[in-house]
Write an enzyme that holds these catalytic residues in place. Structure first.
Site, PDB file in Angstrom:
ATOM      1  N   ASP A 102      36.755  39.870  40.847  1.00 38.98           N
ATOM      2  CA  ASP A 102      36.872  39.427  42.236  1.00 38.98           C
ATOM      3  C   ASP A 102      35.640  39.714  43.079  1.00 38.98           C
ATOM      4  O   ASP A 102      34.921  40.686  42.864  1.00 38.98           O
ATOM      5  CB  ASP A 102      38.098  40.056  42.903  1.00 38.98           C
ATOM      6  CG  ASP A 102      38.171  41.575  42.737  1.00 38.98           C
ATOM      7  OD1 ASP A 102      37.726  42.080  41.691  1.00 38.98           O
ATOM      8  OD2 ASP A 102      38.677  42.247  43.649  1.00 38.98           O
ATOM      9  N   GLU A 168      40.312  43.878  41.618  1.00 42.26           N
ATOM     10  CA  GLU A 168      39.957  45.303  41.583  1.00 42.26           C
ATOM     11  C   GLU A 168      39.780  45.849  42.997  1.00 42.26           C
ATOM     12  O   GLU A 168      40.077  47.007  43.275  1.00 42.26           O
ATOM     13  CB  GLU A 168      38.667  45.510  40.778  1.00 42.26           C
ATOM     14  CG  GLU A 168      38.350  46.970  40.474  1.00 42.26           C
ATOM     15  CD  GLU A 168      37.730  47.725  41.638  1.00 42.26           C
ATOM     16  OE1 GLU A 168      38.014  48.923  41.796  1.00 42.26           O
ATOM     17  OE2 GLU A 168      36.948  47.115  42.403  1.00 42.26           O
TER      18      GLU A 168
END
Length: 434
Positions: A102, A168
């Site tokens: 991400d 994350e």
């Protein structure tokens, strides 16, 4: 001194007991040949970042690459996660390798040809999207590792599980995500993982260098909010109300004493930070309420409990003394990123062989956090830091992670590919010899 001697002995023991895999030379050659492709992937991901649990195109590219290598692929794990399974030609342990996918709601300022111009709505605001923490390099490195190891499938003594993890940096509000959700959905089972390895690129560590620490490596992180409720009144007549702004200011200052006066910092570091405070709409109105939010970082469980207790005590008691009320909420987010000490001792020799022993350094614990820690709660794990700063640059002038000027030198990724590939085969070699 005792702790220093322990760290020194771990480093020495790990290096002297090192046993190189016969596949080492092949890994190094294949990795070097793949470097241009890995850089190309990284630049594409950097130009097209996606936020947590929304990594749809990123996941598609990863899955397509793994399938092209003949790797078994599972998609949609933990929302957008991709898991690849490579079964070696010989029996042995199951090794997991993890990369996070991400980006962040940050508008990029770095002037590079692959600069991100992506924008999105985030928490009601239009913002840029950027890989401002290096996850684009993590994805590309692991895709390179997958290609390296798939090329020697028949020689592998075990199975490799490639975990490409979403969110994350945290899932969107109201959603689950990240490592915790992937574990909940069985990513460490079928087949059961024996050990897991991961890395994080670092913008303030020179290319070619690796940092690591046995034991507690990155902090546990928690979120807290404090809502201070007073009594609204005219700013010219403060005695007619209860001022939540003054009360909140006292609470902020009181919280500073937790770390400076309540914790034994010779045992472990800790951080309590207020990141935002909001209240009021006009210069001559004392508002009814002030809201603040903050973060907690700890490395020790007893200190973790004490910090939670003191935040609540300080906020509620200061508010009460002012005639106000404080509502404190604390949310537990990520645990300590803890490198399994026997695994670290066993595998550090591999990193020293790959990077050169003078380029692998013990580093202090970092107050940043990583949800790789959830994997480490379930299986032995080793997480290390990979240099991404241009050679010769001053770390003090290099832009930090999560900032618009964050920059990573592409040339640092080759060492990442070589390191994760070699950790995998060397671990397999050690375990099948026992």
């Amino acid at each position: 001194m005792r702790r220093l001697l322990l760290l020194t002995s771990l480093t020495f023991a790990g290096f002297t007991s090192f046993s190189q895999s016969p596949l080492s030379a092949k890994i190094d050659q294949k990795s070097k040949a793949l470097e241009p492709k890995v850089i190309e992937w990284r630049r594409d991901f950097h130009k097209n970042p996606e936020l947590g649990n929304r990594e749809f195109k990123t996941a598609e590219k990863i899955a397509a690459h793994l399938k092209s290598l003949g790797i078994e692929v599972q998609t949609g794990v933990g929302h957008t996660g991709v898991v690849g399974l490579l079964k070696g030609g010989k029996p042995g342990p199951v090794v997991a390798l993890r990369a996070d996918m991400d980006g962040l709601p940050v508008t990029e300022r770095v002037d590079v040809p692959f600069k991100s111009t992506v924008t999105t709505d985030y928490n009601g605001q239009k913002v840029g999207v950027m890989h401002a923490c290096g996850h684009d390099t993590h994805i590309s490195i692991l895709m390179g590792v997958a290609e390296v190891l798939a090329s020697m499938k028949s020689d592998l003594k075990g199975t490799v599980k490639f975990i490409f993890q979403p969110a994350e940096e945290g899932a969107p509000e109201g959603e689950e995500g990240g490592a915790k959700l992937m574990i909940k959905e069985g990513v460490l089972e079928n087949p059961k993982v024996d050990a897991i390895f991961g890395l994080h690129i670092n913008s303030q560590t020179e290319v070619g260098k690796i940092g690591y620490k046995p034991g507690a490596t990155m902090a546990a992180v928690d979120f807290f909010s404090i809502d201070v409720k007073g009594k609204q009144t005219h700013g010219a007549y403060p005695w007619s109300g209860v001022d939540p702004i003054v009360t909140s200011s006292q609470i902020v200052m009181g919280l500073q004493t937790i770390v400076s006066r309540n914790l034994d910092l010779t045992k472990a570091p800790a951080v309590v930070t207020i990141g935002a405070i909001n209240g009021g709409i006009r210069q001559n109105i004392i508002p009814e309420e002030v809201k603040m939010i903050g973060t907690i970082r700890t490395f020790d469980e007893d200190m973790h409990v004490k910090v939670h207790k003191r935040i609540t005590e300080i906020a509620t008691n200061i508010a009460e003394s002012a005639g106000a009320k404080a509502d404190v909420k604390i949310g537990i987010l990520y645990p300590v990123t803890y490198n399994d000490i026997p695994l670290t001792e066993e595998m550090i020799g591999t990193l020293k062989d790959v990077a050169g022993k003078d380029n692998v350094k013990l580093v202090p614990a970092a107050s940043g956090a990583e949800d790789f820690s959830f994997f480490q709660q379930k299986v032995p794990g080793f997480f290390f830091f990979l240099g991404g700063m241009p050679v010769g640059k001053d770390p003090l002038t290099a832009s930090a992670h999560h900032t618009p000027d964050f920059y990573i030198d592409d040339s640092g990724m080759l060492l990442g590919v070589r390191s994760l590939s070699r950790l995998t085969v060397d671990y397999m070699e050690k375990k099948t010899k026992k």
